[in-house]
Write a protein that holds these residues in place. Structure first.
Motif, PDB file in Angstrom:
ATOM      1  N   ILE A  82     -12.866  42.809  54.187  1.00  0.00           N
ATOM      2  CA  ILE A  82     -13.646  41.802  53.465  1.00  0.00           C
ATOM      3  C   ILE A  82     -13.807  42.197  52.002  1.00  0.00           C
ATOM      4  CG2 ILE A  82     -15.945  40.744  53.293  1.00  0.00           C
ATOM      5  CD1 ILE A  82     -16.127  41.031  56.367  1.00  0.00           C
ATOM      6  N   GLU A  83     -14.113  43.482  51.755  1.00  0.00           N
ATOM      7  CA  GLU A  83     -14.281  43.938  50.373  1.00  0.00           C
ATOM      8  C   GLU A  83     -12.983  43.796  49.588  1.00  0.00           C
ATOM      9  OE1 GLU A  83     -15.736  47.869  50.928  1.00  0.00           O
ATOM     10  OE2 GLU A  83     -17.851  47.267  50.887  1.00  0.00           O
ATOM     11  N   ASP A  84     -11.859  44.088  50.244  1.00  0.00           N
ATOM     12  CA  ASP A  84     -10.558  43.919  49.572  1.00  0.00           C
ATOM     13  C   ASP A  84     -10.320  42.459  49.214  1.00  0.00           C
ATOM     14  OD1 ASP A  84     -10.108  46.607  49.782  1.00  0.00           O
ATOM     15  OD2 ASP A  84      -8.808  46.462  51.550  1.00  0.00           O
ATOM     16  N   ALA A  85     -10.668  41.561  50.149  1.00  0.00           N
ATOM     17  CA  ALA A  85     -10.476  40.132  49.888  1.00  0.00           C
ATOM     18  C   ALA A  85     -11.355  39.667  48.740  1.00  0.00           C
ATOM     19  CB  ALA A  85     -10.783  39.326  51.155  1.00  0.00           C
ATOM     20  N   LEU A  86     -12.624  40.142  48.720  1.00  0.00           N
ATOM     21  CA  LEU A  86     -13.533  39.757  47.646  1.00  0.00           C
ATOM     22  C   LEU A  86     -13.050  40.308  46.307  1.00  0.00           C
ATOM     23  CD1 LEU A  86     -17.014  40.268  49.365  1.00  0.00           C
ATOM     24  CD2 LEU A  86     -15.932  38.099  48.783  1.00  0.00           C
ATOM     25  N   PHE A  88      -9.943  41.077  45.491  1.00  0.00           N
ATOM     26  CA  PHE A  88      -8.696  40.394  45.105  1.00  0.00           C
ATOM     27  C   PHE A  88      -8.999  39.024  44.513  1.00  0.00           C
ATOM     28  CE2 PHE A  88      -5.152  37.540  46.098  1.00  0.00           C
ATOM     29  CZ  PHE A  88      -4.111  38.202  45.464  1.00  0.00           C
ATOM     30  N   ASN A  89      -9.952  38.325  45.129  1.00  0.00           N
ATOM     31  CA  ASN A  89     -10.282  36.974  44.661  1.00  0.00           C
ATOM     32  C   ASN A  89     -11.371  36.975  43.590  1.00  0.00           C
ATOM     33  OD1 ASN A  89      -8.706  35.075  46.565  1.00  0.00           O
ATOM     34  ND2 ASN A  89      -9.684  36.486  47.999  1.00  0.00           N
ATOM     35  N   VAL A  94     -15.440  33.979  40.304  1.00  0.00           N
ATOM     36  CA  VAL A  94     -15.281  32.617  40.820  1.00  0.00           C
ATOM     37  C   VAL A  94     -16.632  31.906  40.872  1.00  0.00           C
ATOM     38  CG1 VAL A  94     -14.646  31.242  42.839  1.00  0.00           C
ATOM     39  CG2 VAL A  94     -13.190  33.153  42.109  1.00  0.00           C
ATOM     40  N   GLN A  95     -17.665  32.639  41.326  1.00  0.00           N
ATOM     41  CA  GLN A  95     -18.997  32.045  41.409  1.00  0.00           C
ATOM     42  C   GLN A  95     -19.492  31.630  40.026  1.00  0.00           C
ATOM     43  OE1 GLN A  95     -22.209  34.647  42.655  1.00  0.00           O
ATOM     44  NE2 GLN A  95     -23.119  33.012  43.875  1.00  0.00           N
TER      45      GLN A  95
END
Length: 584
Positions: A82-86, A88-89, A94-95
């Protein structure tokens, strides 16, 4: 034990838990036959039966340790993904981008709507006559549920009505607001406090309910808020939990998330490792509450907690008490140092720090109301402090759960240093009191007076008083004090002249026989406002003040008697109270 890396690496935490349960329920040697052999081979490999035997022989504690180690490794792996996905994105970026675009769209829409023409100025009667034009110019109306129907023309029908804090809205005013809505959004939380229905209104509502013989409980005004009624009437209506929580420190939010929301909330604030986001403070043992007032908890808040919070730079402070009597006493003691109210007064609001006084000597059903506690804790942004009677962290109350949570999170749990010599009056201290008074000597039938005299004599032994030839007398008649009689009423003059009228204790100059400080011991029950003794107290206060004699009243529910006496005596002999700090 089998080689963990080779024989167990393919086993999931679920596999290990299944083996543990199987062994505990069926016994270690329950599996026989070809089918079980095949299952063991598939689960543990070709040496499956041997691996299983070794795991079982190791015992349940080893199995549990293996299970938890595997489960933690799986959680860490999921967290890493999950941390990797956050990362990466770039979730934060984004927020912020979404927020920025939203603001731009809103500003663009407002500019398009307003810049093309001059703003019209409306008269008051346009609210009823030309309400459509007003709504075109000002499309958002802010109102209470009670007055929305009359904010514009009664014929006005709003495209959308949003009712916030709907658990605090009663049915009658809620229906008024809904009557002028094409669509409605009801926002509220059933786990927080409902609206308060006065007892007279409850009685009238029950009478009307009985007269009309209504069958649907959801329309019962006395038992429902707008929110609970809507949920009961229309269970098919979409029900969305607002899961993201932005107000409280994660340690604070963690409590009500676990206790009341089944861990459904997503905490969006950051934990910076603070050890004092939550603090449970116990008063020293004793039944300090008198009615709905607890002076000891007030003293703890005033003398210990508020200075500590201000030292940390927290100035936006709220103090919550369950009873209005305690609220009034706190306001009188604290002044403008913090905002004080009942929990109902804080619903829907927030403060940097919240202090909660539980007041009662024992946590009862009223204080332990889960909705009340949920609202109180969830008002605090950075610090939540609860002040409780000693020993009230049982397993049968929500407050007990709160204290155990604070301990588990390695936050602060402490016993207050605010104490009183009169604490020895409690039954729990009988042996200590008897031993203390045996050493000090009893000169009165009242232990409270004996204890106060012991404190006075201790003060007189300390600098700067030790070299002043000061002494203490008990039950000194007012007639001996040479009080001024001018301006006294006949009743006051009669009281002052009565040989039985006296001060409990008097500190005086033994050389010049000059009275300095009069001391009265006020038991809570005997000196309650409105009692005969309280009337006598007022006469005594006025007479002593008119004659310029210092009077100190020591309440048996108060604290810090040594400090109070020392300051009064310093003032009486003409010294500044700063001189007290080295000796108190």
């Amino acid at each position: 034990m089998p080689n963990t890396h080779r024989d167990l690496k393919h086993l999931s935490s679920t596999d290990l838990l299944s083996l543990l349960v199987e062994c505990e329920e069926s016994g270690a040697d329950s599996r026989t036959g070809v089918m079980h052999w095949l299952i063991d081979v598939l689960r543990y490999g070709f040496s499956g039966r041997k691996v299983r035997r070794q795991l079982v022989a190791a015992g349940p504690m080893i199995l549990r340790n293996l299970y938890y180690a595997k489960y933690m490794a799986e959680l860490q792996a999921r967290l890493g993904t999950i941390e990797d996905a956050l990362a990466f994105n770039d979730f934060q970026a984004v927020q912020k981008q979404v927020e920025a675009v939203s603001w731009e769209l809103l500003k663009a829409a407002l500019a398009k709507r307003l810049q093309s023409k001059a703003r019209r100025i409306f008269a008051e009667d346009d609210l009823w006559r030309n309400y459509g034009e007003i709504l075109h110019e000002y499309p958002i109306v802010l109102s209470t549920t009670h007055s929305l129907k009359t904010s514009l023309s009664p014929d006005c029908l709003y495209d959308l009505v949003i009712i916030d804090e709907a658990s605090q809205v009663d049915l009658a005013t809620g229906v008024l607001a809904l009557s002028c809505a094409r669509c409605a959004v009801i926002v509220g939380d059933e786990k927080q406090l409902p609206n308060v229905v006065k007892e007279d209104d409850k009685i009238r509502a029950k009478q009307i309910w009985g007269t009309l013989q209504l069958a649907c409980p959801a329309w019962d005004f006395a038992e429902n808020s707008l929110l609970s009624s809507v949920i009961a009437l229309w269970p098919q209506v979409p029900n969305i939990l607002l899961r993201e929580h932005y107000r409280c420190h994660p340690k604070i939010a963690g409590f009500f998330n676990q206790q009341f929301y089944d861990n459904q909330l997503i905490i969006m604030t950051k934990d910076k490792g603070e050890h004092d986001a939550m603090h449970a403070v116990f008063t020293v043992p004793g039944n300090h509450a008198r009615g709905h007032i607890n002076q000891r908890q007030i003293d703890v808040i005033n003398q210990e907690i508020l200075p500590s919070l201000r030292q940390k730079g927290l100035t936006d402070i709220g103090i919550i008490a369950p009873y209005r009597a305690q609220v009034a006493a706190l306001r009188n003691a604290i002044g403008d140092g913090a905002e004080v109210d009942t929990v109902h007064g804080f619903q829907g609001r927030e403060k940097q720090a919240i202090i909660m006084s539980t007041v009662d000597n024992e946590i009862g059903e009223f204080i332990d109301n889960p909705k009340m506690l949920n609202v109180a804790v969830s008002r605090a942004q950075r610090s939540f402090i609860v002040v409780m009677a000693n020993g009230q962290d049982s397993f049968t109350t929500n407050f007990g759960d709160l204290v155990r949570y604070i301990r588990h999170q390695q936050q602060l749990v402490s016993i207050s240093h605010v104490s009183s010599v009169f604490d020895l009056l409690y039954a729990d201290y009988k042996d200590v009191r008897d031993e203390f008074l045996k050493k000090q000597g009893r000169s009165s039938d009242w232990d409270s007076e004996n204890l106060a005299e012991a404190v006075i004599r201790d003060v007189l032994k300390q600098p700067p008083f030790a070299d002043m030839h000061l002494d203490c007398m008990r039950h000194v008649p007012l007639a001996w004090l040479g009080l001024r009689r001018e301006g006294l009423s006949d009743r006051e003059r009669q009281f002052v002249s009565n040989p039985w009228s006296h001060v409990d204790l008097l500190i005086y100059d033994s050389i010049g026989k000059l009275p300095l400080v009069c001391i009265e011991i006020d038991g809570w029950a005997f000196h309650q406002p409105g009692s005969l003794q309280s009337v006598r107290d007022e006469i005594k206060n006025a007479a002593l003040q008119r004659s310029g004699l210092a009077l100190v009243r020591l309440s048996t529910t108060g604290s810090g008697e040594k400090d109070v006496i020392s300051r009064a005596l310093l003032k009486a002999v003409g010294l500044k109270s700063e001189g007290l700090r080295g000796s108190a």
